[in-house]
Design an enzyme around this catalytic site. Structure first.
Site, short mmCIF file in Angstrom:
data_model
loop_
_atom_site.label_atom_id
_atom_site.label_comp_id
_atom_site.label_asym_id
_atom_site.label_seq_id
_atom_site.Cartn_x
_atom_site.Cartn_y
_atom_site.Cartn_z
N HIS A 207 -8.30 -0.86 -7.68
CA HIS A 207 -7.95 0.14 -6.67
C HIS A 207 -8.72 1.45 -6.79
O HIS A 207 -8.55 2.34 -5.96
CB HIS A 207 -6.45 0.44 -6.71
CG HIS A 207 -6.05 1.31 -7.87
ND1 HIS A 207 -5.95 0.82 -9.15
CD2 HIS A 207 -5.76 2.62 -7.95
CE1 HIS A 207 -5.60 1.80 -9.97
NE2 HIS A 207 -5.48 2.91 -9.27
C1 UD1 Z 1 -3.11 6.95 -6.59
C2 UD1 Z 1 -3.56 7.88 -7.73
C3 UD1 Z 1 -4.22 7.05 -8.82
C4 UD1 Z 1 -3.32 5.91 -9.27
C5 UD1 Z 1 -2.92 5.09 -8.05
C6 UD1 Z 1 -1.99 3.98 -8.44
C7 UD1 Z 1 -4.33 10.17 -7.22
C8 UD1 Z 1 -5.52 11.00 -7.03
N1 UD1 Z 1 -4.55 8.83 -7.26
O1 UD1 Z 1 -4.26 6.37 -6.02
O2 UD1 Z 1 -4.47 7.88 -9.93
O3 UD1 Z 1 -4.01 5.13 -10.20
O4 UD1 Z 1 -2.26 5.95 -7.12
O5 UD1 Z 1 -1.62 3.19 -7.36
O6 UD1 Z 1 -3.24 10.67 -7.30
N2 UD1 Z 1 -1.17 3.67 0.64
C9 UD1 Z 1 -0.27 2.89 1.28
N3 UD1 Z 1 1.03 2.89 0.85
C10 UD1 Z 1 1.46 3.63 -0.21
C11 UD1 Z 1 0.51 4.45 -0.86
C12 UD1 Z 1 -0.79 4.45 -0.43
O7 UD1 Z 1 -0.59 2.19 2.24
O8 UD1 Z 1 2.64 3.58 -0.55
C13 UD1 Z 1 -2.58 3.65 1.08
C14 UD1 Z 1 -2.91 4.74 2.06
O9 UD1 Z 1 -3.81 4.24 2.95
C15 UD1 Z 1 -3.60 5.77 1.21
C16 UD1 Z 1 -4.29 4.92 0.18
O10 UD1 Z 1 -3.43 3.80 -0.03
O11 UD1 Z 1 -4.47 6.55 1.95
C17 UD1 Z 1 -4.52 5.63 -1.11
O12 UD1 Z 1 -3.31 6.20 -1.57
P1 UD1 Z 1 -3.37 7.54 -2.53
O13 UD1 Z 1 -2.02 7.87 -3.02
O14 UD1 Z 1 -4.15 8.59 -1.83
O15 UD1 Z 1 -4.27 7.07 -3.71
P2 UD1 Z 1 -4.23 5.74 -4.56
O16 UD1 Z 1 -5.50 5.04 -4.38
O17 UD1 Z 1 -2.96 4.99 -4.34
#
Ligand code: UD1
Length: 368
Positions: A207
């Site tokens: 991820h």
């Molecule tokens: C975040 C953390 C990362 C951690 C990871 C674990 C930061 C900078 N990053 O990354 O350190 O390793 O979580 O999972 O804080 N999304 C969904 N549903 C959700 C959450 C996210 O669909 O419940 C999708 C959205 O499109 C979002 C993307 O995933 O834009 C990324 O989510 P985000 O929380 O920005 O970063 P992660 O890659 O999940």
């Protein structure tokens, strides 16, 4: 009585906070724990299922920030967290790990003069292109109490000029969760649902933006999987970010063509523990999974150029191979040959009692 706001935001936070809140409930005359969920992760599979699996009390406050750019997400957490802190007037705010919510909440508190404790302090990958590395460095600079999981973390903090009296080596709190749940995970039906019997499969998680948002890098990883899945079926619980980029980068057909690569939805804590703890091999770019596999002596191939958890390489099963196709395949082959590294020595303070030591540190600070 210490009133403590425990902050959770994203998936890797839940297994760190759950044992701490449970330990606080065991000391009811000393601690009044509150849980604040920032809502950085919000899908049922990324959040709700962890509350259930880990028996984490429902949040007292949910900030509902959701996904956005780093700046917008960090700012939204700050704006919504500040009034909660002002209303609750906690003695401590406890933040864990290295996600955007960790830094945002720590920053709110330091400006309000409310004490912050950072659990999993001091880890450093020395890669400032990683958003988490920025979150770690800044949170550690401003937190009052730095609770570290391993001796390398203490050394990193001291090298950055942090006074030793702010640092306490408490051990790895994720191992508290792992030990508390290993037996319960045996009841999971996930392996029979997936039709995999003991040890005849690998597990993949992916991820990191540096892997999944970069077409060339993602392609090198897929090339390795095309070889590995000839000899080993690989189960791939797909993070929402990764599911989106597979489609956006036009990789869906290539992924689907690998018959032995099984894409599934993200798993809850117990199902995932059941799955990886019986795997022959784990391929990952996660931080926490490097530690969990080391603890359980499962070969771990880390698809990154560096790690903030060097102890897993020094004492454990972890090998850092980057994203070169041949290096990934060679490391996987070693695991399948039985020539992978084993977890050799005892891991210092990865003993299931880190949360108690965290509470002791908070109590001690209150007496000083
Ligand atoms: C975040 C953390 C990362 C951690 C990871 C674990 C930061 C900078 N990053 O990354 O350190 O390793 O979580 O999972 O804080 N999304 C969904 N549903 C959700 C959450 C996210 O669909 O419940 C999708 C959205 O499109 C979002 C993307 O995933 O834009 C990324 O989510 P985000 O929380 O920005 O970063 P992660 O890659 O999940």
């Amino acid at each position: 009585m210490l009133k403590v706001i425990n902050v959770v935001g994203a998936r890797p936070n839940f297994m760190k906070v759950a044992p701490i809140v449970a330990a606080m409930k065991q000391r009811p005359t000393k601690f009044q724990p509150l849980v604040v969920h920032t809502g950085q992760h919000y899908d049922a599979a990324m959040s709700d299922s962890f509350f259930r699996d880990l028996e984490l009390p429902q949040p007292d406050t949910h900030l509902g920030v959701g996904s956005a750019s780093h700046a917008a997400q960090t700012a939204a957490v700050m704006e919504r967290f500040e009034p909660v802190v002002l209303a609750e007037k906690p003695d401590w705010v406890l933040v864990v790990g290295d996600v955007n919510s960790t830094l945002a909440c720590a920053l709110v508190c330091v400006k309000l003069g409310v004490k912050v404790a950072h659990v999993e302090a001091g880890l450093r990958s020395r890669d400032r292109t990683m958003p988490e590395e920025i979150n770690r460095i800044l949170t550690d600079q401003i937190a009052d109490l730095l609770l570290t999981p391993s001796p390398d973390a203490d050394a990193n903090l001291k090298a950055e000029g942090i006074p030793p009296e702010r640092i306490r080596f408490v051990g790895n709190v994720m191992i508290d969760s792992l030990l508390q749940n290993l037996e319960r995970a045996r009841a999971s039906g996930v392996r029979s649902e997936l039709g995999v019997t003991d040890m005849d499969y690998g597990v993949l998680t992916l991820h990191r933006p540096s892997n999944v948002d970069q077409p060339e890098t993602f392609a090198r990883i897929l090339a390795a999987l095309e070889t590995i899945t000839h000899t080993l079926p690989v189960i791939f619980p797909v993070h929402p970010r990764t599911r989106k980029t597979i489609a956006a980068l036009g990789l869906s057909e290539r992924v689907a063509a690998m018959k032995n690569l099984r894409l599934i939805d993200p798993l809850g804590y117990l199902d995932f523990l059941s799955l990886y703890s019986n795997a022959r091999l784990v391929l990952t770019d996660s931080g926490g999974i490097q530690e969990e596999t080391t603890f359980l002596n499962i070969p771990c191939v880390t698809l990154r150029e560096n790690t903030e958890r060097p102890i897993t390489v020094e004492l454990g099963t972890n090998v850092i191979v980057g994203t070169d196709t041949t290096r990934i395949v060679d490391a996987a082959t070693a695991a399948l040959n039985g020539s992978a590294k084993k977890t050799a020595r005892q891991l210092p303070l990865w003993d299931g009692h880190a949360s108690e030591r965290i509470l002791d540190a908070l109590e001690l600070d209150a007496l000083e």
